[in-house]
Design an enzyme around this catalytic site. Structure first.
Site, PDB file in Angstrom:
ATOM      1  N   SER A 139       0.865  -1.194   0.000  1.00 16.53           N
ATOM      2  CA  SER A 139       0.000   0.000   0.000  1.00 16.53           C
ATOM      3  C   SER A 139       0.894   1.234   0.000  1.00 16.53           C
ATOM      4  O   SER A 139       2.039   1.178   0.486  1.00 16.53           O
ATOM      5  CB  SER A 139      -0.864  -0.006   1.266  1.00 16.53           C
ATOM      6  OG  SER A 139      -1.435   1.274   1.474  1.00 16.53           O
ATOM      7  N   TYR A 152      -1.260  -1.236  10.328  1.00 22.79           N
ATOM      8  CA  TYR A 152      -1.421  -1.489   8.887  1.00 22.79           C
ATOM      9  C   TYR A 152      -0.167  -1.035   8.117  1.00 22.79           C
ATOM     10  O   TYR A 152       0.350  -1.751   7.265  1.00 22.79           O
ATOM     11  CB  TYR A 152      -2.663  -0.744   8.407  1.00 22.79           C
ATOM     12  CG  TYR A 152      -3.030  -0.949   6.960  1.00 22.79           C
ATOM     13  CD1 TYR A 152      -3.620  -2.141   6.536  1.00 22.79           C
ATOM     14  CD2 TYR A 152      -2.808   0.045   6.013  1.00 22.79           C
ATOM     15  CE1 TYR A 152      -3.976  -2.326   5.202  1.00 22.79           C
ATOM     16  CE2 TYR A 152      -3.154  -0.125   4.684  1.00 22.79           C
ATOM     17  CZ  TYR A 152      -3.741  -1.312   4.287  1.00 22.79           C
ATOM     18  OH  TYR A 152      -4.084  -1.493   2.961  1.00 22.79           O
ATOM     19  N   ALA A 153       0.321   0.166   8.450  1.00 25.74           N
ATOM     20  CA  ALA A 153       1.512   0.687   7.762  1.00 25.74           C
ATOM     21  C   ALA A 153       2.719  -0.214   8.015  1.00 25.74           C
ATOM     22  O   ALA A 153       3.507  -0.481   7.105  1.00 25.74           O
ATOM     23  CB  ALA A 153       1.806   2.111   8.236  1.00 25.74           C
ATOM     24  N   SER A 155       2.637  -3.397   8.635  1.00 27.87           N
ATOM     25  CA  SER A 155       2.472  -4.658   7.880  1.00 27.87           C
ATOM     26  C   SER A 155       2.790  -4.438   6.400  1.00 27.87           C
ATOM     27  O   SER A 155       3.419  -5.282   5.752  1.00 27.87           O
ATOM     28  CB  SER A 155       1.051  -5.207   8.043  1.00 27.87           C
ATOM     29  OG  SER A 155       0.096  -4.428   7.336  1.00 27.87           O
ATOM     30  N   ILE A 185      -8.362   2.987  -3.241  1.00 32.64           N
ATOM     31  CA  ILE A 185      -9.132   2.186  -4.203  1.00 32.64           C
ATOM     32  C   ILE A 185     -10.549   1.975  -3.674  1.00 32.64           C
ATOM     33  O   ILE A 185     -10.750   1.701  -2.483  1.00 32.64           O
ATOM     34  CB  ILE A 185      -8.441   0.808  -4.442  1.00 32.64           C
ATOM     35  CG1 ILE A 185      -6.932   0.974  -4.728  1.00 32.64           C
ATOM     36  CG2 ILE A 185      -9.138   0.051  -5.569  1.00 32.64           C
ATOM     37  CD1 ILE A 185      -6.557   1.768  -5.936  1.00 32.64           C
TER      38      ILE A 185
HETATM   39  P1  NAP Z   1     -11.455  -5.969   0.900  1.00 30.01           P
HETATM   40  O1  NAP Z   1     -12.476  -5.593  -0.125  1.00 30.01           O
HETATM   41  O2  NAP Z   1     -11.718  -5.670   2.329  1.00 30.01           O
HETATM   42  O3  NAP Z   1     -11.120  -7.528   0.720  1.00 30.01           O
HETATM   43  C1  NAP Z   1     -10.199  -8.147   1.594  1.00 30.01           C
HETATM   44  C2  NAP Z   1      -9.993  -9.563   1.168  1.00 30.01           C
HETATM   45  O4  NAP Z   1      -9.084 -10.162   2.119  1.00 30.01           O
HETATM   46  C3  NAP Z   1     -11.269 -10.380   1.180  1.00 30.01           C
HETATM   47  O5  NAP Z   1     -11.295 -11.244   0.084  1.00 30.01           O
HETATM   48  C4  NAP Z   1     -11.152 -11.165   2.480  1.00 30.01           C
HETATM   49  O6  NAP Z   1     -11.779 -12.439   2.425  1.00 30.01           O
HETATM   50  C5  NAP Z   1      -9.659 -11.372   2.604  1.00 30.01           C
HETATM   51  N1  NAP Z   1      -9.323 -11.634   3.993  1.00 30.01           N
HETATM   52  C6  NAP Z   1      -9.408 -10.781   5.042  1.00 30.01           C
HETATM   53  N2  NAP Z   1      -9.073 -11.420   6.187  1.00 30.01           N
HETATM   54  C7  NAP Z   1      -8.775 -12.708   5.850  1.00 30.01           C
HETATM   55  C8  NAP Z   1      -8.387 -13.848   6.589  1.00 30.01           C
HETATM   56  N3  NAP Z   1      -8.243 -13.825   7.913  1.00 30.01           N
HETATM   57  N4  NAP Z   1      -8.191 -14.998   5.913  1.00 30.01           N
HETATM   58  C9  NAP Z   1      -8.341 -15.062   4.569  1.00 30.01           C
HETATM   59  N5  NAP Z   1      -8.725 -14.007   3.811  1.00 30.01           N
HETATM   60  C10 NAP Z   1      -8.948 -12.848   4.446  1.00 30.01           C
HETATM   61  O7  NAP Z   1     -10.046  -5.278   0.589  1.00 30.01           O
HETATM   62  P2  NAP Z   1      -9.442  -4.663  -0.754  1.00 30.01           P
HETATM   63  O8  NAP Z   1      -9.652  -3.207  -0.722  1.00 30.01           O
HETATM   64  O9  NAP Z   1      -9.833  -5.465  -1.935  1.00 30.01           O
HETATM   65  O10 NAP Z   1      -7.889  -4.878  -0.426  1.00 30.01           O
HETATM   66  C11 NAP Z   1      -7.134  -5.969  -0.930  1.00 30.01           C
HETATM   67  C12 NAP Z   1      -5.683  -5.746  -0.571  1.00 30.01           C
HETATM   68  O11 NAP Z   1      -5.248  -4.487  -1.091  1.00 30.01           O
HETATM   69  C13 NAP Z   1      -5.433  -5.676   0.940  1.00 30.01           C
HETATM   70  O12 NAP Z   1      -4.210  -6.284   1.252  1.00 30.01           O
HETATM   71  C14 NAP Z   1      -5.351  -4.186   1.207  1.00 30.01           C
HETATM   72  O13 NAP Z   1      -4.576  -3.895   2.352  1.00 30.01           O
HETATM   73  C15 NAP Z   1      -4.697  -3.702  -0.069  1.00 30.01           C
HETATM   74  N6  NAP Z   1      -4.929  -2.286  -0.331  1.00 30.01           N
HETATM   75  C16 NAP Z   1      -6.183  -1.796  -0.500  1.00 30.01           C
HETATM   76  C17 NAP Z   1      -6.369  -0.435  -0.715  1.00 30.01           C
HETATM   77  C18 NAP Z   1      -7.730   0.184  -0.919  1.00 30.01           C
HETATM   78  O14 NAP Z   1      -7.808   1.427  -1.008  1.00 30.01           O
HETATM   79  N7  NAP Z   1      -8.806  -0.586  -1.009  1.00 30.01           N
HETATM   80  C19 NAP Z   1      -5.265   0.416  -0.760  1.00 30.01           C
HETATM   81  C20 NAP Z   1      -4.000  -0.126  -0.578  1.00 30.01           C
HETATM   82  C21 NAP Z   1      -3.846  -1.483  -0.366  1.00 30.01           C
HETATM   83  P3  NAP Z   1     -13.141 -12.793   3.225  1.00 30.01           P
HETATM   84  O15 NAP Z   1     -14.240 -12.322   2.356  1.00 30.01           O
HETATM   85  O16 NAP Z   1     -13.104 -14.227   3.345  1.00 30.01           O
HETATM   86  O17 NAP Z   1     -13.103 -12.050   4.517  1.00 30.01           O
END
Ligand code: NAP
Length: 244
Positions: A139, A152-153, A155, A185
């Protein structure tokens, strides 16, 4: 960019960015294993329509003792993965003085330690095969920090260190390891933010829009494909120019 005859494991594939990655990979010809805590999402139909197939691994990555064993089983079943996308992630935001240890640990466990275990399990196989691409979802917060997100930062910065270290260790065996650093995002992770925070974020994005999961998925596809065959140990920001 095509992923014909490639097998990919995508964690956090139930929604958001991971879901977009799984779908794009399948459309571009990969056989995809998605991983999440619950049942497979309904994208199976869309993947089938594109002539692909989605396998599903139900696993809670917070239970670290089970990660290697479960992924080993998937490895046996698939007969080898060419691509790993460590995308699953959570937030547990709070100011540092108010953040309890459990919220610090759980974010590190899921976002970083589980990614290390998954990479190590599949890395062994990839090294033997002398081929593989691993993409870790970091991120911009891992690069620049953010108040209220010390856990979070840490990690996400940790994932960058992991990426660069594994890239150095495994490059001689043609296993590439890169990271993607998305900005803001539009997914479930960000939709709960107050309107005022979203507005403030938008002001900081030169491209004047939030990113889409698809924007990130396209970069992941590039890093997974042979089009990036000479790229390893890098961090690709997908942030609309937030940190030019
Ligand atoms: P999201 O919509 O909240 O989806 C998170 C995903 O992670 C879900 O598929 C969830 O599965 C899975 N997950 C969470 N806890 C878990 C666990 N204990 N075991 C297995 N799976 C687990 O998030 P997103 O925005 O798509 O983000 C995806 C990645 O991009 C993350 O690493 C996030 O930190 C990174 N990111 C996102 C943004 C942003 O602005 N959205 C920005 C920078 C980085 P379940 O449905 O099974 O819970």
């Amino acid at each position: 960019m095509r992923l014909e005859n490639k097998k990919a494991l995508v964690t956090g594939a139930s929604r958001g960015i991971g879901r977009a990655v799984a779908e794009l990979f399948a459309v571009r010809g990969a056989e995809v294993w998605g991983l999440g805590t619950g049942e497979p999402p309904d994208l199976a139909g869309r993947i089938a329509a594109a002539g692909g197939k989605l396998h599903w691994i139900s696993l809670d990555l917070s239970v670290l003792e089970t990660v290697e064993e479960t992924i080993k089983k998937a490895l046996e079943e698939s007969e080898g993965f060419d691509i790993l996308v460590n995308n699953a992630g959570i937030t547990r935001d709070n100011l540092a003085f108010r953040m309890d240890l459990e919220d610090f640990r759980s974010v590190l466990d899921i976002n970083l330690t589980a990614a290390f275990l998954a990479a190590r399990t599949l890395g062994r196989w990839m090294i033997k095969k002398r081929a593989g691409s691993i993409i870790n979802m970091s991120s911009v917060v891992g690069l620049h920090g953010n108040g209220g997100q010390a856990n979070y930062a840490a990690s996400k910065a940790g994932l960058i260190g992991l990426t660069k270290s594994l890239a150095r260790e495994w490059a001689p065996r043609n296993v590439r390891v890169n990271a993607v650093a998305p900005g803001f995002i539009d997914t479930g992770m960000t939709e709960s933010l107050p309107a005022a925070v979203r507005e403030k974020m938008l002001e900081q994005i030169p491209l004047k829009r939030l990113g889409k999961a698809q924007d990130v998925a396209e970069t992941v596809l590039f890093l997974a494909s042979d089009s990036s065959a000479y790229i390893t140990g890098q961090v690709f920001a997908v942030d609309g120019g937030m940190f030019i």
